[in-house]
Design an enzyme around this catalytic site. Structure first.
Site, PDB file in Angstrom:
ATOM      1  CB  SER A   1      15.054   0.349   9.267  1.00 31.73           C
ATOM      2  OG  SER A   1      15.788   0.624  10.432  1.00 31.73           O
TER       3      SER A   1
ATOM      4  CE  LYS B   1      10.032   6.883  17.164  1.00 33.85           C
ATOM      5  NZ  LYS B   1      10.935   8.008  16.961  1.00 33.85           N
TER       6      LYS B   1
ATOM      7  CG  ASN C   1      13.838   5.667  20.771  1.00 34.32           C
ATOM      8  OD1 ASN C   1      13.990   5.510  21.976  1.00 34.32           O
ATOM      9  ND2 ASN C   1      14.819   6.079  19.993  1.00 34.32           N
TER      10      ASN C   1
ATOM     11  N   GLY D   1       9.594  23.460  14.236  1.00 31.18           N
ATOM     12  CA  GLY D   1       8.788  22.236  14.214  1.00 31.18           C
ATOM     13  C   GLY D   1       8.381  21.873  15.626  1.00 31.18           C
TER      14      GLY D   1
ATOM     15  N   GLY E   1       6.693  18.517  16.413  1.00 27.90           N
ATOM     16  CA  GLY E   1       6.184  17.147  16.386  1.00 27.90           C
ATOM     17  C   GLY E   1       6.875  16.307  17.452  1.00 27.90           C
TER      18      GLY E   1
ATOM     19  CB  ILE F   1      16.494  15.904  13.020  1.00 26.61           C
ATOM     20  CG1 ILE F   1      15.042  16.112  12.651  1.00 26.61           C
ATOM     21  CG2 ILE F   1      16.891  16.736  14.234  1.00 26.61           C
ATOM     22  CD1 ILE F   1      14.089  15.460  13.657  1.00 26.61           C
TER      23      ILE F   1
HETATM   24  P1  ATR Z   1       8.169  13.774  13.863  1.00 25.91           P
HETATM   25  O1  ATR Z   1       7.716  12.659  14.758  1.00 25.91           O
HETATM   26  O2  ATR Z   1       9.198  13.332  12.830  1.00 25.91           O
HETATM   27  O3  ATR Z   1       8.605  14.971  14.604  1.00 25.91           O
HETATM   28  P2  ATR Z   1       5.539  14.799  13.326  1.00 25.91           P
HETATM   29  O4  ATR Z   1       5.218  14.526  14.742  1.00 25.91           O
HETATM   30  O5  ATR Z   1       4.569  14.392  12.259  1.00 25.91           O
HETATM   31  O6  ATR Z   1       6.920  14.144  12.924  1.00 25.91           O
HETATM   32  O7  ATR Z   1       5.847  16.382  13.185  1.00 25.91           O
HETATM   33  C1  ATR Z   1       6.001  16.991  11.968  1.00 25.91           C
HETATM   34  C2  ATR Z   1       6.385  18.457  12.133  1.00 25.91           C
HETATM   35  O8  ATR Z   1       6.619  18.988  10.824  1.00 25.91           O
HETATM   36  C3  ATR Z   1       5.306  19.337  12.742  1.00 25.91           C
HETATM   37  O9  ATR Z   1       5.927  20.393  13.442  1.00 25.91           O
HETATM   38  C4  ATR Z   1       4.592  19.882  11.509  1.00 25.91           C
HETATM   39  O10 ATR Z   1       3.950  21.124  11.680  1.00 25.91           O
HETATM   40  P3  ATR Z   1       2.438  21.194  12.310  1.00 25.91           P
HETATM   41  O11 ATR Z   1       2.607  21.056  13.779  1.00 25.91           O
HETATM   42  O12 ATR Z   1       1.957  22.536  11.883  1.00 25.91           O
HETATM   43  O13 ATR Z   1       1.667  20.063  11.675  1.00 25.91           O
HETATM   44  C5  ATR Z   1       5.761  20.111  10.604  1.00 25.91           C
HETATM   45  N1  ATR Z   1       5.370  20.163   9.201  1.00 25.91           N
HETATM   46  C6  ATR Z   1       4.975  19.122   8.425  1.00 25.91           C
HETATM   47  N2  ATR Z   1       4.704  19.566   7.166  1.00 25.91           N
HETATM   48  C7  ATR Z   1       4.910  20.915   7.162  1.00 25.91           C
HETATM   49  C8  ATR Z   1       4.842  21.938   6.166  1.00 25.91           C
HETATM   50  N3  ATR Z   1       4.474  21.671   4.912  1.00 25.91           N
HETATM   51  N4  ATR Z   1       5.159  23.194   6.538  1.00 25.91           N
HETATM   52  C9  ATR Z   1       5.545  23.496   7.797  1.00 25.91           C
HETATM   53  N5  ATR Z   1       5.645  22.556   8.789  1.00 25.91           N
HETATM   54  C10 ATR Z   1       5.341  21.291   8.471  1.00 25.91           C
END
Ligand code: ATR
Length: 279
Positions: free
Chosen positions: A15, A66, A87, A129, A131, A221
């Site tokens: 970290s 979180k 966070n 994305g 997530g 990010i």
């Molecule tokens: P964080 O907290 O960092 O945002 P997360 O909640 O695990 O991490 O979210 C990961 C994001 O990356 C999601 O949007 C995921 O897509 P899905 O919603 O379809 O799972 C995206 N992601 C991860 N691996 C991927 C890949 N190989 N191709 C496209 N999107 C991906």
């Protein structure tokens, strides 16, 4: 008085938070320690009680806690409640209040490098994305007045779960990654929030940017590497770049403000952090 701060997560190996907050304490004359509190899932509630009762000023929370931390807190700030994740926690004499500084920190960093965005909320934004990070950024952008924000995600339902409840005012469109690639020319700002392209897979990117307009702001990010494949491609199309490590600094600055009521100056920390990350 010597203040105690920390970071809860599992695993927490490399970290950057101790480095950032130690710098902040030095710059503001606050004396204290920022410790890594690696916490296994079965000891989370015990760890929180230890923090609550041992005079900690506050702490940060990272994966995988979180969301899991929420029921262990006494109060949740409205923004954190909307995002459904915490966070940063402030310890007010044993009373724990949860906040989320990720999205607001992101927005602070974006407007620091592109100050015109403070005034102009008409920009069209695409978030790639859906997530936890994307959710925080969406809520922060919306709260600050941006109202043309679309999502592109591999799993459409995950984007829907973020926009649910917001769509009356927002009219957010949800695109597949393929559709997004076709329509990148319609956006003024593109924010990459997936983990695609992060070390150890730096050659990947979630979408191609071959359709973007010159001067589109392209933000990633991810900060390891600093120059993701996505940002390198953006630069080749003469986009305006926004790097992920700046979000890290500004979300930490906001956390520090919540703990101490003082805004620490960032000075050259952007450059210093970049050097650390580039090894
Ligand atoms: P964080 O907290 O960092 O945002 P997360 O909640 O695990 O991490 O979210 C990961 C994001 O990356 C999601 O949007 C995921 O897509 P899905 O919603 O379809 O799972 C995206 N992601 C991860 N691996 C991927 C890949 N190989 N191709 C496209 N999107 C991906």
């Amino acid at each position: 008085m010597r203040y105690q701060l920390g970071l809860i997560g599992y695993p927490v190996k490399h970290s950057l938070s101790p480095w950032i907050h130690t710098q902040f304490m030095e710059k503001t004359g606050i004396i204290g320690d920022y410790s890594i509190l690696e916490t296994t899932p079965d000891s989370l509630s015990k760890q929180i009680e230890m923090i609550r009762n041992n005079g900690y000023k506050g702490f940060n929370v990272t994966v995988p806690y979180k969301q899991k931390i929420i029921p262990l807190l006494d109060e949740l700030d409205e923004h954190a409640s909307q995002i459904g994740a915490v966070n940063t926690v402030v310890n007010k004499d044993g009373y724990l209040i949860g906040y989320n500084t990720d999205g607001t920190g992101y927005l602070r960093s974006l407007t620091r490098y592109y100050p015109n965005l403070k005034m102009d909320k008409t920009k069209r934004i695409l978030i790639v994305g859906a997530g936890g990070a994307a959710r925080g950024i969406y809520v922060a952008l919306k709260s600050s007045g941006f109202h043309q924000i679309d999502f592109a995600n591999r799993t459409i339902e995950n984007a829907q779960s973020i926009t649910e409840g917001h769509n009356k005012e927002m009219n957010t469109k949800i695109l597949t990654l393929e559709q997004a690639e076709e329509h990148t020319n319609q956006y003024d700002i593109i924010i990459q929030t997936t983990n695609v392209g992060m070390k150890p897979n730096p050659d990947q990117k979630p979408i191609s940017l071959h359709n973007i307009r010159k001067n589109t702001i392209v933000s990633d990010i991810i900060y390891q590497p600093i120059w993701t494949n996505f940002l390198q491609e953006a630069l080749s199309y003469e986009a305006a770049i926004h790097h992920g490590h700046t979000m890290l600094l500004y979300q930490a600055q906001l956390a520090f403000e919540l703990w101490f009521g003082i805004k620490p100056p960032l000075d050259q920390m952007d450059q210093e952090l970049k050097q650390i990350l580039e090894g």
